[in-house]
Design a protein around this motif. Structure first.
Motif, short mmCIF file in Angstrom:
data_model
loop_
_atom_site.label_atom_id
_atom_site.label_comp_id
_atom_site.label_asym_id
_atom_site.label_seq_id
_atom_site.Cartn_x
_atom_site.Cartn_y
_atom_site.Cartn_z
N PRO A 28 0.83 -1.21 0.00
CA PRO A 28 0.00 0.00 0.00
C PRO A 28 0.87 1.27 0.00
N PRO A 29 0.29 2.43 -0.28
CA PRO A 29 1.07 3.68 -0.28
C PRO A 29 1.71 3.92 1.09
N GLY A 30 2.92 4.40 1.05
CA GLY A 30 3.60 4.80 2.28
C GLY A 30 4.18 3.67 3.10
N SER A 31 4.21 2.45 2.55
CA SER A 31 4.71 1.34 3.36
C SER A 31 6.23 1.24 3.32
N GLU A 49 5.69 2.34 -9.42
CA GLU A 49 4.36 2.32 -10.04
C GLU A 49 4.42 1.53 -11.35
N VAL A 63 4.39 -0.86 8.18
CA VAL A 63 5.14 -1.28 9.34
C VAL A 63 4.27 -1.08 10.59
N LEU A 77 7.83 0.71 14.23
CA LEU A 77 8.27 2.01 13.72
C LEU A 77 8.81 2.87 14.86
N1 LIG Z 1 9.80 0.95 8.19
C1 LIG Z 1 9.92 2.26 8.18
N2 LIG Z 1 10.82 2.86 8.98
C2 LIG Z 1 10.97 4.21 8.98
N3 LIG Z 1 10.24 5.03 8.20
C3 LIG Z 1 9.33 4.50 7.38
C4 LIG Z 1 9.12 3.09 7.32
N4 LIG Z 1 8.16 2.84 6.42
C5 LIG Z 1 7.78 4.03 5.93
N5 LIG Z 1 8.46 5.04 6.50
C6 LIG Z 1 8.28 6.47 6.23
O1 LIG Z 1 7.22 6.59 5.30
C7 LIG Z 1 7.60 7.38 4.20
C8 LIG Z 1 6.96 6.83 2.95
O2 LIG Z 1 7.66 5.71 2.47
P1 LIG Z 1 7.85 5.43 0.92
O3 LIG Z 1 7.81 6.68 0.16
O4 LIG Z 1 9.02 4.55 0.78
O5 LIG Z 1 6.51 4.61 0.67
P2 LIG Z 1 6.05 3.88 -0.65
O6 LIG Z 1 5.73 2.49 -0.25
O7 LIG Z 1 7.04 4.08 -1.69
O8 LIG Z 1 4.70 4.63 -0.98
P3 LIG Z 1 3.96 4.88 -2.39
O9 LIG Z 1 3.25 3.61 -2.74
O10 LIG Z 1 3.02 5.97 -2.09
O11 LIG Z 1 5.01 5.25 -3.36
C9 LIG Z 1 9.11 7.33 4.18
O12 LIG Z 1 9.66 8.49 3.64
C10 LIG Z 1 9.47 7.17 5.62
O13 LIG Z 1 9.58 8.43 6.23
#
Ligand SMILES: Nc1ncnc2c1ncn2[C@@H]1O[C@H](COP(=O)(O)OP(=O)(O)OP(=O)(O)O)[C@@H](O)[C@H]1O
Ligand SMILES: [Mg+2]
Length: 511
Positions: free
Chosen positions: A220-223, A303, A389, A394
């Motif tokens: 998912p987004p932000g994972s 993506e 996470v 976290l």
């Molecule tokens: N396990 C983690 N430990 C520390 N910070 C985290 C962790 N997971 C996510 N984050 C934080 O969440 C932010 C978003 O992560 P990231 O951009 O890698 O997500 P993504 O999976 O690529 O999302 P998207 O699908 O929207 O592209 C990171 O910049 C970081 O600050």
């Protein structure tokens, strides 16, 4: 009134010698340029004439003939400005070309006021100069660090035409530039331990890096998918000097080299709207594509379903061969492009299918996932889930092993593979074909039985079984086991997420 200057041009990733001949004769004042010059070279006439005049020289009313030899090689770019200007001034007896023709290679673009501007491809040209036994290279100031990478070659950087003339007339003493910015010791700002928790993902990534397997992350987004991808170069073995030079040459040709040698594995992350040429390279004045800029590093396609199928199809050749072939009218060149492919995607258009409040219909989800090209997916051995996470991890857990520690472990596993494949032209388990799988992947009895039963249960294809065996070979190597055991196979099966997602709702049968 004649002169001859040594200069050079680039074909593919290598420099080749070009003689710039100038002849002045009586006749209508004109400048004629011959020798298979592309438009970019022809334009140099205008710049050179203005630069010469604006540097304080007077040009007599003569017919100027310029020949770029060998005549059968196509010449591109603006780097002939300086040798042409020096050639004209030598033909006018401002200096004696025979004193430096065999000594120096001269390259540089001129602006109308006589200033020198950075050119593309200075590094391969300097490497060539060294190989051919030239004493030094005269080049624009902004190319000085590229030049200084080459040992045993004198680099004379200049800021303007007049100074070059003074230098060649021995009126200006210039020490060769030897302040090396090159440093083959690699250093990264990022570290895998920046990522909290996510132990399962880290384990899968370590396996992928250790065995040279391409990787797809789904979540998912932000994972944290992008965060992981950016840190993968820090886990790969350090660049060897040879690899660093290969990659630096490509950046030199692209004209985007900032300092000296590239001492980090590249991480390239092209946007999904990228064109085929942008990805693979090409154009009238050849520009390396993202696959070559990622050479010896990581190509990250974020993506993934948003990339057009056609664009992804062009990745097949570099993924298979480690280079792309660029065809020109009278020649073909290979541009190195060996990289680890890392892809990321959400499970559905809104991103939350399987992880919360998804608003997509089943059809939308299927359509989204089916957008990924089959042949590309074939080249990805490991697909994993990157879930969010958990809060506790976290906030309260540390990041585990640092990149340096993991890199050490990876190196050990790479050494095992190097020994295994020493007489073959592959380096990692990820590159094994069927023949090598049969030869190097012995499963013990229990593992064999287990693989048979899961294959029947999930109706795995032969291709999927091969991928599972390849990955289990790496897992066994990580635990220094010669034989592949049931636990290695079981773990490898777990890295086929895309095929098993949500109880077969998404019916991609790559397994
Ligand atoms: N396990 C983690 N430990 C520390 N910070 C985290 C962790 N997971 C996510 N984050 C934080 O969440 C932010 C978003 O992560 P990231 O951009 O890698 O997500 P993504 O999976 O690529 O999302 P998207 O699908 O929207 O592209 C990171 O910049 C970081 O600050
Ligand atoms: Mg992201």
């Amino acid at each position: 009134m004649y002169s001859k200057i040594s200069s050079a041009n680039v074909i593919g990733v290598d420099g080749f010698l070009v003689d710039v001949e100038v002849d002045l004769s009586n006749g209508l004042p004109s400048v004629i340029l011959v020798g298979l010059a592309e438009t970019s070279v022809k334009e140099s006439r205008e710049r050179v004439i203005s630069a010469i005049k604006n540097s304080g020289f007077t040009l007599p009313s003569k017919k100027i003939r310029i020949n770029l030899a060998p005549a059968d090689m196509r010449k591109e770019g603006s780097l002939f400005d300086l040798p042409i200007a020096i050639g004209i001034l030598s033909a006018l007896s401002y200096m004696d070309y025979s004193e430096f023709y065999k000594k120096y290679i001269i390259i540089g673009e001129l602006s109308l006021d006589g200033k020198l501007r950075k050119v593309r491809g200075a590094l391969p040209i300097c490497l060539m100069a060294k190989e051919l036994g030239f004493e030094g290279v005269i080049l624009p100031y902004d190319n000085r660090y590229e030049g200084s990478i080459v040992d045993g070659l004198k680099i004379y950087p200049f800021d303007n035409l007049l100074d070059v003339v003074k230098f060649l007339r021995s009126e200006l003493i210039v020490e060769p530039f030897d302040e090396k910015k090159e440093n083959f010791i690699q250093y990264y700002d990022l570290d895998i331990s920046d990522i909290k928790g996510q132990w399962a993902v880290k384990r899968a990534i370590e396996i992928a890096v250790a065995g040279g397997h391409n990787l797809l992350m789904l979540g998912p987004p932000g994972s944290g998918k992008t965060m992981f991808a950016k840190r993968i170069p820090t886990l790969l073995p350090p660049l060897t000097k040879e690899e660093a030079l290969e990659t630096t040459k490509i950046y030199s040709i692209a004209g985007i080299l900032k300092g000296g040698v590239i001492n980090q594995r590249p991480f390239r992350s092209p946007h999904h709207s990228i064109s085929d040429v942008g990805l693979i390279g090409g154009g009238t004045h050849f520009q390396p594509g993202e696959v070559s800029l990622a050479h010896n590093g990581v190509l990250f396609l974020d993506e993934l379903p948003e990339f057009s199928r056609k664009t992804l199809e062009v990745l097949r050749q570099p993924l298979e061969d480690g280079y792309v072939v660029i065809s020109r009218a009278n020649y073909k060149v290979k541009i190195p492009s060996r990289f680890m492919l890392v892809c990321a995607m959400n499970p559905c258009p809104c991103g939350y299918f399987g992880y919360g409040n998804c608003k997509c219909t089943v059809n939308q989800i299927k359509q989204y996932q089916n957008k990924i090209s089959g042949p590309l997916l074939d080249r990805i051995d490991i697909h994993i889930e990157v879930p969010n996470v958990p809060y506790e991890e976290l906030r309260y857990k540390d990041g585990g092993d640092s990149s340096a520690i993991i890199r050490e472990r990876v190196l050990k596993v790479r050494e095992i593979q190097e020994k295994r494949f020493k007489n073959l032209n592959i380096k990692t388990n990820g590159q094994m074909s069927e023949k090598e799988i049969v030869k190097f992947c012995k499963l013990d009895l229990k593992a064999e039985e287990f693989l048979l039963s899961v294959s029947k249960k999930f109706n795995f294809s032969a291709r999927a079984i091969h991928k599972i065996i390849k990955v289990s070979r790496t897992i066994a190597d990580i635990s220094f086991s010669n034989e592949i055991k049931i636990e290695h196979i079981a773990e490898a099966v777990s890295y086929r997420v895309l095929d098993k997602l949500n109880n077969g709702l998404i019916e991609r049968h790559y397994l």
